[in-house]
Motif scaffolding. Structure first.
Motif, PDB file in Angstrom:
ATOM      1  N   MET A 197      -4.504   8.928 -24.151  1.00 37.87           N
ATOM      2  CA  MET A 197      -5.927   9.045 -23.840  1.00 37.87           C
ATOM      3  C   MET A 197      -6.518   7.656 -23.738  1.00 37.87           C
ATOM      4  SD  MET A 197      -8.734  10.848 -23.404  1.00 37.87           S
ATOM      5  CE  MET A 197     -10.394  10.191 -23.146  1.00 37.87           C
ATOM      6  N   VAL A 198      -7.255   7.393 -22.664  1.00 38.17           N
ATOM      7  CA  VAL A 198      -7.919   6.107 -22.469  1.00 38.17           C
ATOM      8  C   VAL A 198      -9.430   6.327 -22.526  1.00 38.17           C
ATOM      9  CG1 VAL A 198      -8.221   4.107 -20.975  1.00 38.17           C
ATOM     10  CG2 VAL A 198      -6.028   5.336 -20.984  1.00 38.17           C
ATOM     11  N   GLY A 199     -10.105   5.645 -23.436  1.00 38.63           N
ATOM     12  CA  GLY A 199     -11.545   5.830 -23.557  1.00 38.63           C
ATOM     13  C   GLY A 199     -12.266   4.593 -24.056  1.00 38.63           C
ATOM     14  N   ASP A 200     -13.591   4.600 -23.932  1.00 35.96           N
ATOM     15  CA  ASP A 200     -14.413   3.492 -24.415  1.00 35.96           C
ATOM     16  C   ASP A 200     -15.138   3.834 -25.710  1.00 35.96           C
ATOM     17  OD1 ASP A 200     -16.109   5.360 -23.101  1.00 35.96           O
ATOM     18  OD2 ASP A 200     -17.646   3.823 -22.822  1.00 35.96           O
ATOM     19  N   ASP A 201     -14.978   5.068 -26.175  1.00 33.29           N
ATOM     20  CA  ASP A 201     -15.627   5.533 -27.398  1.00 33.29           C
ATOM     21  C   ASP A 201     -14.547   5.691 -28.464  1.00 33.29           C
ATOM     22  OD1 ASP A 201     -16.750   7.161 -29.467  1.00 33.29           O
ATOM     23  OD2 ASP A 201     -18.256   7.912 -28.075  1.00 33.29           O
ATOM     24  N   ALA A 202     -14.532   4.766 -29.442  1.00 30.11           N
ATOM     25  CA  ALA A 202     -13.478   4.764 -30.451  1.00 30.11           C
ATOM     26  C   ALA A 202     -13.443   6.063 -31.239  1.00 30.11           C
ATOM     27  CB  ALA A 202     -13.667   3.580 -31.401  1.00 30.11           C
ATOM     28  N   ALA A 209      -8.808  12.186 -29.854  1.00 30.40           N
ATOM     29  CA  ALA A 209      -7.552  12.543 -29.184  1.00 30.40           C
ATOM     30  C   ALA A 209      -6.375  12.438 -30.145  1.00 30.40           C
ATOM     31  CB  ALA A 209      -7.333  11.644 -27.977  1.00 30.40           C
ATOM     32  N   LEU A 210      -6.315  11.357 -30.911  1.00 29.08           N
ATOM     33  CA  LEU A 210      -5.214  11.183 -31.851  1.00 29.08           C
ATOM     34  C   LEU A 210      -5.217  12.281 -32.913  1.00 29.08           C
ATOM     35  CD1 LEU A 210      -5.391   7.298 -32.271  1.00 29.08           C
ATOM     36  CD2 LEU A 210      -3.585   8.599 -31.099  1.00 29.08           C
ATOM     37  N   SER A 211      -6.392  12.659 -33.386  1.00 29.27           N
ATOM     38  CA  SER A 211      -6.493  13.737 -34.380  1.00 29.27           C
ATOM     39  C   SER A 211      -6.033  15.071 -33.810  1.00 29.27           C
ATOM     40  CB  SER A 211      -7.933  13.850 -34.888  1.00 29.27           C
ATOM     41  OG  SER A 211      -8.320  12.679 -35.588  1.00 29.27           O
ATOM     42  N   ALA A 212      -6.167  15.223 -32.490  1.00 32.04           N
ATOM     43  CA  ALA A 212      -5.734  16.465 -31.826  1.00 32.04           C
ATOM     44  C   ALA A 212      -4.228  16.487 -31.577  1.00 32.04           C
ATOM     45  CB  ALA A 212      -6.478  16.622 -30.505  1.00 32.04           C
ATOM     46  N   GLY A 213      -3.554  15.360 -31.820  1.00 32.87           N
ATOM     47  CA  GLY A 213      -2.121  15.309 -31.616  1.00 32.87           C
ATOM     48  C   GLY A 213      -1.678  14.590 -30.372  1.00 32.87           C
ATOM     49  N   VAL A 214      -2.632  14.007 -29.629  1.00 31.32           N
ATOM     50  CA  VAL A 214      -2.281  13.206 -28.464  1.00 31.32           C
ATOM     51  C   VAL A 214      -1.530  11.963 -28.950  1.00 31.32           C
ATOM     52  CG1 VAL A 214      -3.204  11.868 -26.532  1.00 31.32           C
ATOM     53  CG2 VAL A 214      -4.207  14.072 -27.116  1.00 31.32           C
ATOM     54  N   GLY A 215      -0.468  11.590 -28.228  1.00 28.48           N
ATOM     55  CA  GLY A 215       0.439  10.559 -28.716  1.00 28.48           C
ATOM     56  C   GLY A 215      -0.131   9.171 -28.819  1.00 28.48           C
ATOM     57  N   LYS A 216      -0.913   8.751 -27.827  1.00 26.72           N
ATOM     58  CA  LYS A 216      -1.468   7.406 -27.798  1.00 26.72           C
ATOM     59  C   LYS A 216      -2.969   7.459 -27.524  1.00 26.72           C
ATOM     60  CE  LYS A 216       2.537   5.166 -28.070  1.00 26.72           C
ATOM     61  NZ  LYS A 216       2.888   4.311 -29.230  1.00 26.72           N
ATOM     62  N   GLY A 217      -3.703   6.613 -28.226  1.00 23.48           N
ATOM     63  CA  GLY A 217      -5.135   6.471 -27.985  1.00 23.48           C
ATOM     64  C   GLY A 217      -5.437   5.036 -27.639  1.00 23.48           C
ATOM     65  N   ILE A 218      -5.855   4.787 -26.397  1.00 18.13           N
ATOM     66  CA  ILE A 218      -6.072   3.429 -25.901  1.00 18.13           C
ATOM     67  C   ILE A 218      -7.568   3.189 -25.742  1.00 18.13           C
ATOM     68  CG2 ILE A 218      -5.553   1.804 -24.047  1.00 18.13           C
ATOM     69  CD1 ILE A 218      -3.134   3.641 -23.372  1.00 18.13           C
ATOM     70  N   LEU A 219      -8.075   2.212 -26.473  1.00 16.45           N
ATOM     71  CA  LEU A 219      -9.497   1.879 -26.431  1.00 16.45           C
ATOM     72  C   LEU A 219      -9.721   0.692 -25.510  1.00 16.45           C
ATOM     73  CD1 LEU A 219     -12.371   2.332 -27.643  1.00 16.45           C
ATOM     74  CD2 LEU A 219     -11.740   0.694 -29.433  1.00 16.45           C
ATOM     75  N   VAL A 220     -10.640   0.847 -24.547  1.00 14.35           N
ATOM     76  CA  VAL A 220     -10.968  -0.251 -23.640  1.00 14.35           C
ATOM     77  C   VAL A 220     -12.259  -0.927 -24.098  1.00 14.35           C
ATOM     78  CG1 VAL A 220      -9.776   0.720 -21.625  1.00 14.35           C
ATOM     79  CG2 VAL A 220     -12.172   1.316 -22.051  1.00 14.35           C
ATOM     80  N   ARG A 221     -12.342  -2.231 -23.854  1.00 18.54           N
ATOM     81  CA  ARG A 221     -13.521  -3.005 -24.249  1.00 18.54           C
ATOM     82  C   ARG A 221     -14.552  -3.028 -23.120  1.00 18.54           C
ATOM     83  NH1 ARG A 221      -9.315  -6.724 -26.154  1.00 18.54           N
ATOM     84  NH2 ARG A 221      -9.168  -6.622 -28.442  1.00 18.54           N
ATOM     85  N   THR A 222     -14.822  -1.877 -22.565  1.00 19.15           N
ATOM     86  CA  THR A 222     -15.845  -1.741 -21.531  1.00 19.15           C
ATOM     87  C   THR A 222     -16.753  -0.580 -21.906  1.00 19.15           C
ATOM     88  OG1 THR A 222     -14.329  -0.351 -20.219  1.00 19.15           O
ATOM     89  CG2 THR A 222     -14.418  -2.703 -19.680  1.00 19.15           C
TER      90      THR A 222
END
Length: 257
Positions: A197-202, A209-222
């Motif tokens: 999951m790629v998002g701007d909201d940590a 997403a990570l709490s739901a079991g998604v493997g990777k959570g990618i935070l963008v600085r935008t």
């Protein structure tokens, strides 16, 4: 290993009515790598039709079944349970509820209503909740990045105000609801552990997403990102990168790991 990708729209792919630098190219590279993509958003100031049109105007082709908004899940709940929506939403979102039933018991449906968050409208929703109406929240984000580049109140504070006043807990249909993430994951045909999951909201995008079991959570600085956001949530992001271009590179590197 990353086999599927969930992309937030606002703040990741676009900033207001303009595409983020590298957004079109990054989506194209992911598609060229045959990675299934789903576009997730809590935005409730636009209909799904408007969102798809906006993405296409940027040069990002998104099919209707690739775009996940909270509205479809909320509508399905209304139909299944036989409720009429009492809408406290932005006027542009009303078309997504146009074919809902018009008679029967009422359920409150709240999104980002913008200027419709008046005392009278909030009080009308409160009184229906007092009478036993179910409470459906399309999102409960705290803030969003507005067109002037500054943060503005999102739907979350208004959801919490009505919960506090009425004593009725809202049922959440958007991020960070696990059901929302997992429905998008299931549509890719991938295991949740193999999806990023790629998002701007940590909080809502990444930790949700990570709490739901998604493997990777990618935070963008935008978008709505502010320095230190990654240290204020649990689970913490798998990676923090500059933008969608960097996120795309990270995903492609992790493709076969």
């Amino acid at each position: 290993m990353i086999k599927g990708v969930l992309l937030d729209i606002s703040g990741v792919l676009c900033d207001g009515y303009a595409a983020m630098p590298g957004a079109v190219e990054s989506v194209s590279l992911l598609r060229a790598a045959e990675i299934p993509i789903r576009f997730l958003t809590n935005t409730t100031r636009q209909s799904k039709r408007q969102l798809i049109h906006q993405l296409q105007s940027f040069g990002i082709n998104a099919a209707p079944d690739e775009v996940f908004t909270p509205v479809a899940a909320a509508r399905a709940w209304l139909v299944e349970n036989g409720y009429v929506p009492h809408l406290l939403v932005h006027p542009d979102l009303e078309e997504d509820f146009a074919d809902c039933r018009a008679d029967g018991p009422i359920a409150i449906v709240l999104g980002d209503a913008a200027q419709r968050f008046t005392y009278d409208n909030m009080n009308a929703a409160f009184r229906n909740l007092q009478n036993g109406a179910p409470f459906l929240a399309l999102a409960r984000n705290r803030v969003f990045r507005d067109l002037d580049g500054r943060l503005s109140l999102d739907a979350g504070p208004f959801v919490e105000a009505l919960e506090y006043a009425s004593g009725t807990k809202a049922r959440l249909f958007g991020k960070p609801s696990s059901e929302f993430f997992l429905a998008a994951v299931a549509s890719t045909g991938c295991d949740s552990a193999d999806v990023a999951m790629v998002g701007d909201d940590a909080e809502s995008d990444v930790a949700g997403a990570l709490s739901a079991g998604v493997g990777k959570g990618i935070l963008v600085r935008t978008g709505k990102y502010r320095s230190g956001d990654e240290n204020s949530v649990a689970p913490e992001p798998s990676a923090v990168v500059e933008d969608i271009r960097a996120a795309g590179c990270y995903i492609l590197k992790m493709r076969n790991r």
